[in-house]
Design an enzyme around this catalytic site. Structure first.
Site, PDB file in Angstrom:
ATOM      1  N   GLU A  31       0.795  -1.258  -0.157  1.00 54.36           N
ATOM      2  CA  GLU A  31       0.084   0.001   0.059  1.00 54.36           C
ATOM      3  C   GLU A  31       0.904   1.211   0.003  1.00 54.36           C
ATOM      4  O   GLU A  31       0.777   2.028   0.846  1.00 54.36           O
ATOM      5  CB  GLU A  31      -0.955   0.120   1.218  1.00 54.36           C
ATOM      6  CG  GLU A  31      -1.925  -1.105   1.246  1.00 54.36           C
ATOM      7  CD  GLU A  31      -2.825  -1.348   2.329  1.00 54.36           C
ATOM      8  OE1 GLU A  31      -2.921  -0.320   3.390  1.00 54.36           O
ATOM      9  OE2 GLU A  31      -3.552  -2.155   2.756  1.00 54.36           O
ATOM     10  N   GLU A  60      -5.912 -10.690  -0.747  1.00 50.15           N
ATOM     11  CA  GLU A  60      -6.746 -10.523   0.409  1.00 50.15           C
ATOM     12  C   GLU A  60      -8.161 -10.609   0.309  1.00 50.15           C
ATOM     13  O   GLU A  60      -8.789  -9.519   0.660  1.00 50.15           O
ATOM     14  CB  GLU A  60      -6.225  -9.190   1.135  1.00 50.15           C
ATOM     15  CG  GLU A  60      -4.645  -9.184   1.440  1.00 50.15           C
ATOM     16  CD  GLU A  60      -4.172  -7.933   2.283  1.00 50.15           C
ATOM     17  OE1 GLU A  60      -5.017  -7.101   2.867  1.00 50.15           O
ATOM     18  OE2 GLU A  60      -2.971  -7.709   1.932  1.00 50.15           O
TER      19      GLU A  60
HETATM   20  C1  XIL Z   1      -5.255  -6.252   9.008  1.00 52.43           C
HETATM   21  C2  XIL Z   1      -5.294  -7.520   9.798  1.00 52.43           C
HETATM   22  O1  XIL Z   1      -6.284  -8.257   9.265  1.00 52.43           O
HETATM   23  C3  XIL Z   1      -6.058  -6.885  11.248  1.00 52.43           C
HETATM   24  O2  XIL Z   1      -6.038  -8.136  11.967  1.00 52.43           O
HETATM   25  C4  XIL Z   1      -5.063  -5.951  11.622  1.00 52.43           C
HETATM   26  O3  XIL Z   1      -5.458  -5.435  13.188  1.00 52.43           O
HETATM   27  C5  XIL Z   1      -4.813  -4.879  10.735  1.00 52.43           C
HETATM   28  O4  XIL Z   1      -4.300  -5.174   9.537  1.00 52.43           O
HETATM   29  N1  XIL Z   1      -4.565  -4.798   4.073  1.00 52.43           N
HETATM   30  C6  XIL Z   1      -3.456  -5.390   4.470  1.00 52.43           C
HETATM   31  C7  XIL Z   1      -3.599  -6.260   5.670  1.00 52.43           C
HETATM   32  O5  XIL Z   1      -2.412  -5.531   3.597  1.00 52.43           O
HETATM   33  O6  XIL Z   1      -2.395  -6.321   6.234  1.00 52.43           O
HETATM   34  C8  XIL Z   1      -4.479  -5.848   6.859  1.00 52.43           C
HETATM   35  O7  XIL Z   1      -4.742  -6.670   7.669  1.00 52.43           O
HETATM   36  C9  XIL Z   1      -5.688  -5.673   6.061  1.00 52.43           C
HETATM   37  C10 XIL Z   1      -5.590  -4.385   4.901  1.00 52.43           C
END
Ligand code: XIL
Length: 460
Positions: A274, A381
């Site tokens: 990101e 994701e």
């Molecule tokens: C999120 C996790 O799922 C949570 O448990 C944590 O509190 C915050 O991060 N994009 C990403 C992930 O690349 O690392 C994020 O994960 C969700 C959004």
């Protein structure tokens, strides 16, 4: 540790057929074949319900059947060797057959239709099947082809996994093992978890997930080396301010320590996560402020030096469809590649807003755009919140969106894994009420699971 259930029927390898009824391939080499003829000319497009192939008859010497995008095969050593079978006729005598990854072998053809097959190397995608007439033989000038079968292993479906419930909650663990083929540690490799103090790493949680998974031959994605969130407080509130050099040293140590530790066990890493804003501009982050915008170059170079074999990925959210954000990522990746930075893949996170899911055409265009840069593409994701109380319409829309993501991945050779964010709704970062994952709060599969699995196997 509870006994591991064996992995179920979804491991079976579907066979895709391309019915190419009656195609005639000329195997006769003209006396004075030109170099162009030997190289091959485009032939007629042969298409079937699930795969397509281009028949290319080159001046007659070798017929190359290019098994195209939709007949994708996985370039991963974790799956068995794919194979291609052809049903051929109209020829007696001997025929040479091979794939573009395996050398040619001679088979004897009898009269009538029969099946000849060409195995491919495990780990190598089949780019095509080669057919030729053995040198010095008179027979077998024209071969009729009526069907191509390609054994195509399904695309693996993985999930992000939380260390806590994986260790302590037997239902969570069983749900993961029964449902998914691989994992991404959801938080265990983020810098606040893996590097809690300036000189101490904490890999216990990540080690457990990685060891467990690799023992099962389930692949692991590393997530994530460089991110502007979940940073340890010693880093963001240092006793002495960082200089560019000292911070670059921290970055180098962190990337190197992680990647080298999991060499051979983590087959791909989100190196940078990101880094581009929705306006398409590179974000101002802790890293860019301390090092400069080239922190991204450095991160990939350090990672490559620590393990030249793992795939190095840039991962981002909201770039599944064309727009300013995707354009910005495209520009960033193009520039990195032009500078020789070893970035090899792009992760489309796939956190989908259910009120505006990307269309199939948009997903196709997105994957094509990045694949045309020479990058591998993954869905890293995926989750799709219902967007309100569970009505049949919302459930159908969720199912369709998951299916669309999976189908888009299936359709492109560049895409070789789909990961969903969260094993079940109980463990979803969006909260259980969002109902965003593939298993409900009681670990029951939703219709979206079946749809995703089918699409990842090339079925509707
Ligand atoms: C999120 C996790 O799922 C949570 O448990 C944590 O509190 C915050 O991060 N994009 C990403 C992930 O690349 O690392 C994020 O994960 C969700 C959004």
């Amino acid at each position: 540790m509870p006994r591991r259930p064996s992995r179920s029927a979804h491991r079976s390898r579907p066979v895709r057929h391309a019915v190419v009824a009656g195609a005639i391939l000329s195997l006769a080499l003209p006396a004075a074949a030109t170099a162009d003829q030997r190289r091959g000319i485009e032939g007629e497009e042969l298409s079937g319900p699930a795969i397509s192939a281009d028949a290319t008859a080159s001046g007659g010497a070798v017929a190359l059947l290019r098994v195209s995008r939709r007949a994708r095969v996985l370039p991963t050593p974790l799956v068995a060797a794919p194979a291609v079978r052809l049903r051929v006729g109209g020829c007696r005598g001997r025929l040479r057959i091979g794939t573009t990854t395996r050398s040619m072998r001679t088979v004897r053809l009898r009269a009538g239709w029969q099946v000849v097959s060409a195995p491919a190397d495990p780990g190598a995608p089949i780019a095509g099947v080669r057919l030729a007439r053995p040198a010095g033989t008179a027979g077998c000038r024209h071969l009729r082809l009526d069907r191509i079968d390609v054994d195509v292993p399904p695309i693996p479906l993985a999930a992000s996994v939380l260390s806590g419930p994986m260790r302590t909650d037997a239902r969570y663990r069983k749900a993961y093992l029964d449902t998914f083929d691989g994992l991404t540690p959801e938080n265990a490799l983020k810098m606040n978890a893996a590097r809690p103090t300036p000189d101490g790493y904490a890999f216990e949680d990540a080690d457990e997930l990685v060891d467990d998974s690799t023992a099962e031959r389930r692949p692991v994605r590393g997530h994530t080396l460089v991110f502007d969130r979940q940073l340890p407080s010693w880093l963001v509130n240092p006793l002495l301010p960082w200089t560019r050099d000292t911070l670059l040293g921290v970055l180098r140590d962190h990337v190197t320590e992680n990647v080298a530790r999991y060499r051979g066990r983590v087959d791909r890493w989100d190196v940078v996560n990101e880094a581009v804003g929705i306006d398409g501009r590179q974000k101002t982050t802790f890293w860019s402020q301390g090092i400069g915008t080239d922190y991204i170059d450095w991160a990939f170079r350090f990672a490559h030096a620590a393990d030249p074999t793992t795939r190095l990925v840039y991962n981002d959210a909201g770039i599944e469809r064309p727009g300013a954000h995707q354009d910005g990522v495209f520009r960033l990746l193009s520039a990195l590649l032009a500078r020789g930075v070893p970035v090899e893949g792009v992760g489309l996170q796939g956190h989908i807003d259910p009120s505006a899911p990307p269309t199939a055409a948009e997903l196709d265009a997105t994957i094509t755009r990045f694949a045309d840069l020479g990058l591998r593409v993954e869905i890293t994701e995926a989750d799709v919140p219902l967007g309100g109380p569970a009505t049949p319409e919302r459930i159908a829309a969720q199912t369709e969106t998951y299916r669309r993501l999976a189908t888009a991945c299936w359709r492109h050779v560049a895409c070789d894994r789909m990961t969903v964010w969260g094993v079940a709704d109980t463990a979803s970062w969006m909260g259980v009420k969002a109902s965003a994952t593939l298993l409900d709060a009681a670990y029951r599969p939703k219709p979206a699971l079946e749809a995703t699995r089918r699409a990842l196997a090339g079925e509707r």
